[in-house]
Scaffold this motif. Structure first.
Motif, mmCIF file in Angstrom:
data_model
loop_
_atom_site.group_PDB
_atom_site.id
_atom_site.type_symbol
_atom_site.label_atom_id
_atom_site.label_comp_id
_atom_site.label_asym_id
_atom_site.label_seq_id
_atom_site.Cartn_x
_atom_site.Cartn_y
_atom_site.Cartn_z
ATOM 1 N N LEU A 1 8.574 16.252 34.166
ATOM 2 C CA LEU A 1 9.370 15.466 35.110
ATOM 3 C C LEU A 1 10.594 16.234 35.599
ATOM 4 N N GLY A 2 11.388 16.815 34.687
ATOM 5 C CA GLY A 2 12.605 17.484 35.133
ATOM 6 C C GLY A 2 13.112 18.508 34.142
ATOM 7 N N ALA A 3 13.720 19.563 34.667
ATOM 8 C CA ALA A 3 14.334 20.616 33.855
ATOM 9 C C ALA A 3 15.703 20.942 34.414
ATOM 10 N N ASN A 4 16.659 21.181 33.514
ATOM 11 C CA ASN A 4 18.031 21.499 33.881
ATOM 12 C C ASN A 4 18.344 22.947 33.517
ATOM 13 N N VAL A 5 19.055 23.642 34.403
ATOM 14 C CA VAL A 5 19.442 25.029 34.155
ATOM 15 C C VAL A 5 20.940 25.153 34.415
ATOM 16 N N LEU A 6 21.693 25.548 33.375
ATOM 17 C CA LEU A 6 23.118 25.809 33.519
ATOM 18 C C LEU A 6 23.328 27.315 33.523
ATOM 19 N N ILE A 7 23.890 27.830 34.620
ATOM 20 C CA ILE A 7 24.033 29.277 34.770
ATOM 21 C C ILE A 7 25.286 29.587 35.579
ATOM 22 N N HIS A 8 26.099 30.487 35.065
ATOM 23 C CA HIS A 8 27.330 30.889 35.748
ATOM 24 C C HIS A 8 26.963 31.576 37.073
ATOM 25 N N PRO A 9 27.719 31.336 38.134
ATOM 26 C CA PRO A 9 27.425 32.000 39.413
ATOM 27 C C PRO A 9 27.357 33.514 39.308
ATOM 28 N N ASP A 10 28.169 34.100 38.411
ATOM 29 C CA ASP A 10 28.106 35.558 38.244
ATOM 30 C C ASP A 10 26.735 36.003 37.764
ATOM 31 N N GLN A 11 26.102 35.185 36.899
ATOM 32 C CA GLN A 11 24.768 35.524 36.402
ATOM 33 C C GLN A 11 23.733 35.473 37.517
ATOM 34 N N ILE A 12 23.875 34.482 38.402
ATOM 35 C CA ILE A 12 22.968 34.422 39.546
ATOM 36 C C ILE A 12 23.161 35.656 40.417
ATOM 37 N N GLY A 13 24.430 36.057 40.597
ATOM 38 C CA GLY A 13 24.702 37.255 41.383
ATOM 39 C C GLY A 13 24.086 38.502 40.774
ATOM 40 N N GLU A 14 24.137 38.604 39.452
ATOM 41 C CA GLU A 14 23.555 39.775 38.791
ATOM 42 C C GLU A 14 22.031 39.781 38.909
ATOM 43 N N LEU A 15 21.428 38.603 38.815
ATOM 44 C CA LEU A 15 19.978 38.530 38.958
ATOM 45 C C LEU A 15 19.548 38.773 40.399
ATOM 46 N N GLY A 16 20.365 38.309 41.327
ATOM 47 C CA GLY A 16 19.979 38.304 42.731
ATOM 48 C C GLY A 16 19.364 36.968 43.084
ATOM 49 N N HIS A 17 19.722 36.447 44.257
ATOM 50 C CA HIS A 17 19.276 35.113 44.649
ATOM 51 C C HIS A 17 17.744 35.018 44.662
ATOM 52 N N ASP A 18 17.065 36.020 45.241
ATOM 53 C CA ASP A 18 15.611 35.956 45.363
ATOM 54 C C ASP A 18 14.933 35.990 43.994
ATOM 55 N N ARG A 19 15.432 36.837 43.101
ATOM 56 C CA ARG A 19 14.831 36.925 41.770
ATOM 57 C C ARG A 19 15.057 35.628 40.998
ATOM 58 N N PHE A 20 16.241 35.063 41.147
ATOM 59 C CA PHE A 20 16.529 33.797 40.476
ATOM 60 C C PHE A 20 15.584 32.701 40.982
ATOM 61 N N GLU A 21 15.362 32.650 42.291
ATOM 62 C CA GLU A 21 14.448 31.641 42.823
ATOM 63 C C GLU A 21 13.023 31.864 42.324
ATOM 64 N N ARG A 22 12.627 33.105 42.163
ATOM 65 C CA ARG A 22 11.283 33.357 41.626
ATOM 66 C C ARG A 22 11.155 32.820 40.208
ATOM 67 N N LEU A 23 12.222 32.949 39.426
ATOM 68 C CA LEU A 23 12.199 32.406 38.072
ATOM 69 C C LEU A 23 12.160 30.872 38.099
ATOM 70 N N LEU A 24 12.922 30.274 39.003
ATOM 71 C CA LEU A 24 12.876 28.816 39.132
ATOM 72 C C LEU A 24 11.470 28.350 39.498
ATOM 73 N N ALA A 25 10.813 29.113 40.381
ATOM 74 C CA ALA A 25 9.465 28.723 40.813
ATOM 75 C C ALA A 25 8.477 28.714 39.659
ATOM 76 N N GLU A 26 8.762 29.484 38.621
ATOM 77 C CA GLU A 26 7.864 29.520 37.463
ATOM 78 C C GLU A 26 8.028 28.294 36.573
ATOM 79 N N LEU A 27 9.123 27.563 36.715
ATOM 80 C CA LEU A 27 9.329 26.328 35.955
ATOM 81 C C LEU A 27 8.453 25.236 36.547
ATOM 82 N N ARG A 28 7.502 24.751 35.803
ATOM 83 C CA ARG A 28 6.566 23.756 36.318
ATOM 84 C C ARG A 28 7.097 22.349 36.057
ATOM 85 N N TYR A 29 8.082 21.957 36.877
ATOM 86 C CA TYR A 29 8.709 20.638 36.757
ATOM 87 C C TYR A 29 8.882 20.025 38.136
ATOM 88 N N GLY A 30 8.798 18.697 38.192
ATOM 89 C CA GLY A 30 8.912 18.003 39.467
ATOM 90 C C GLY A 30 10.292 18.053 40.070
#
Length: 574
Positions: free
Chosen positions: A434-463
């Protein structure tokens, strides 16, 4: 009254309910798009008129003082959510009447995995002011183009004269807008009349719901009833009912679809459901709170600890979307400090009754199951379970506690390695989607890169996936979808099948992604984030949540600049 007499009475009543539903389906098909939109706006007006009584009854059900800040949960998850959705749906119908299409004016962007995402929040100036810092998208199924999304949006509202027949909605007993919202979706997305069976817990709300749905009740398009199991079963199984939607437990779904006891086992083994009509459902699940390790300030640690406590303690933990498993990095230097602050936030949240039936037994069973369980304090007694395996199985990964029990596990790694491991853990170890929560500092998203972070989110199989927000906020937003990740079968239904809400009436939705601000006001402004709220009104530690909720209801009833100062003043005191 004898059993035979009860059965005869239930048989007669079931026939009456179904007959009215059939007549109501014909009447609903005769309503013009303009009529249907007007009925929604009348519903907004009636909810506003009955909101005080709605909240008073809700507080009696849950043992809350109506003047308590905790009553804010009832304002926002009851009248406000219902009005907000009805108004948004009316705006969708208005665009369709004007020949512009449901998604006209909404941007659609490409996202990872050959998907497109409909950007639904913020959309209006009111969104930007009242929900500042929040954004939301509906990600569509892979391979579906922007043009397909726009061309197919509208669902049943594209051909409102084509009746979808009748539907029984089995209402949930925990959040009091669930049954009304599910009824509206069946009406407008599926073109069906709706017979709503209330959960016995929510029976006291029956006169309010009948009053606010008066335009629909008058033509038989909606009816509400309470019942015992015998009457409910007779209505559901009647040949005059074309579909069923339920919000509740997986066990309830399986008993309806397959049958109970030995009969259910035989039917499941043979692959022959007892109930063969279409059944959609939202059935909860085990929701993770994935905490990506980083360098957090003391203020960040405190705020996010209260955020975690809210995910677990809102509505006394009796939410299908309550965060149940906190996933930490074993290698995070601030892990123990954060966990101590979570303990404190659990304890310092306001006391309330353990109101939902069976809560005390579920909490006791959880404690007895683990040598590492801690009774951390607060009322109802809050429990923390630590030391659960990140590479094994646990009862907390499969049993929804539906109460104030928070489990903690650890997996190794930092940065992308941690997030990949945590995503795999959530997908493979936890029951439900049904749902998953992700807490992540903006700096961490910056280090991963927006596109890479979204690819990881896409792997989470939640509605619904919430980034620096709670997935429960997704429930409140009218234009996103609400439901399990697609793909569950009747044999292994987990969090359910199908979606509701979906105010744009999108035909190819896969999931919702909600994003929130990392920091509250005023730290958000200093960091360049757009958030005007010091403590979000759904946080359990918010001191003015009831006042803010009441003022939000009045705002949705009649939006206007003159109401904004009052909303902001209450929010800032929270």
């Amino acid at each position: 009254m004898s059993t035979d007499t009860i059965h005869r009475t239930n048989a007669e009543r079931a026939e009456q309910i179904v007959t009215r539903a059939r007549d109501g389906a014909d009447n609903w098909a005769r309503q013009t798009p303009a009529d249907r939109r007007a009925m929604l706006m009348k519903l907004v007006e009636l909810v506003d008129a009955h909101a005080e009584e709605w909240v008073r009854r809700a507080c009696r059900i849950k043992g809350l003082d109506p003047s308590s800040p905790l009553a804010g949960e009832e304002w926002t998850s009851g009248p406000w959510a219902t009005m907000y959705y009805a108004r948004a749906l009316a705006e969708t119908l208005e665009r369709m009447e004007q020949g512009r299409g449901p998604t006209h004016g909404f941007d659609i962007r490409p996202v990872t995995g050959d998907r497109v995402a409909v950007e639904v929040l913020p959309h209006s100036i009111w969104d930007r002011l009242l929900l500042s810092g929040l954004s939301a998208e509906v990600w569509c199924e892979p391979g579906v183009s922007e043009q397909q999304v726009r061309d197919t949006a509208g669902l049943g509202a594209r051909n409102p004269q084509e009746s979808g027949g009748t539907c029984v909605v089995l209402g949930a007993g925990n959040i009091l807008s669930i049954a009304p919202l599910d009824a509206l979706y069946a009406l407008y997305a599926d073109n069906r009349s709706v017979a709503v069976k209330l959960n016995p817990v929510t029976d006291p709300l029956l006169p309010v719901l009948q009053a606010v749905f008066a335009p629909f009740v008058e033509i038989g398009a909606v009816q509400f009833f309470s019942s015992d199991l015998d009457l409910g079963s007779r209505v559901i199984e009647h040949e005059g009912i074309d579909a069923v939607h339920l919000t509740g437990a997986e066990t309830t779904h399986d008993a309806i679809v397959w049958g109970s006891g030995e009969e259910g086992e035989r039917n499941r083994a043979a692959g022959t459901p007892k109930l063969t009509k279409p059944v959609t459902s939202e059935l909860g699940g085990i929701s993770p709170i994935i905490v990506v390790p980083g360098q957090w300030s003391q203020a960040d640690l405190q705020f996010q600890a209260e955020h975690v406590a809210t995910m677990r303690l809102h509505n006394a933990g009796c939410n299908c979307i309550a965060g149940q498993v906190l996933v930490l990095s074993a290698d995070w230097a601030q892990k123990e400090e954060f966990l101590d602050l979570v303990r404190q936030a659990l304890v310092s949240a306001p006391d309330r009754p353990g109101w939902y039936p069976g809560l005390a037994d579920r909490v006791a069973a959880a404690r007895e199951s683990y040598a590492t369980s801690e009774a951390v304090g607060g009322s109802p007694e809050r429990t923390l379970i630590t030391g659960l395996p990140g590479d094994g199985d646990s009862q907390a990964y499969s049993s929804e506690y539906f109460g104030p029990v928070l489990a903690v596990t650890e997996v190794p790694g930092t940065g992308e390695d941690f997030l990949r491991t945590a995503v795999d853990f959530a997908n493979e170890r936890l029951h439900g989607t049904l749902g998953a929560n992700v807490l992540i500092h903006p700096d961490q998203i910056g280090e991963l890169g927006h596109d890479r972070f979204e690819r990881l989110l896409a792997e989470l199989r939640y509605g619904t996936i919430a980034v620096n927000a709670w997935t429960g906020v997704g429930f409140l937003l009218p234009l996103v979808t609400w439901g399990a990740f697609p793909g569950h079968t009747l044999e292994d239904v987990q969090s359910g099948r199908g979606v509701v809400h979906n105010g744009l009436l999108l035909a190819h939705a896969e999931r919702t992604v909600v994003r929130g601000p990392w920091r509250p006001f005023p730290r958000s402004i200093a960091a360049g984030e757009m958030s005007l709220t010091p403590v979000p009104p759904w946080f359990v530690h918010n001191r003015t949540a009831a006042t803010t909720g009441r003022r939000l209801v009045r705002f949705v009833a009649e939006p206007g600049l003159t109401k904004l100062p009052g909303v902001f003043a209450s929010a800032l005191r929270g």
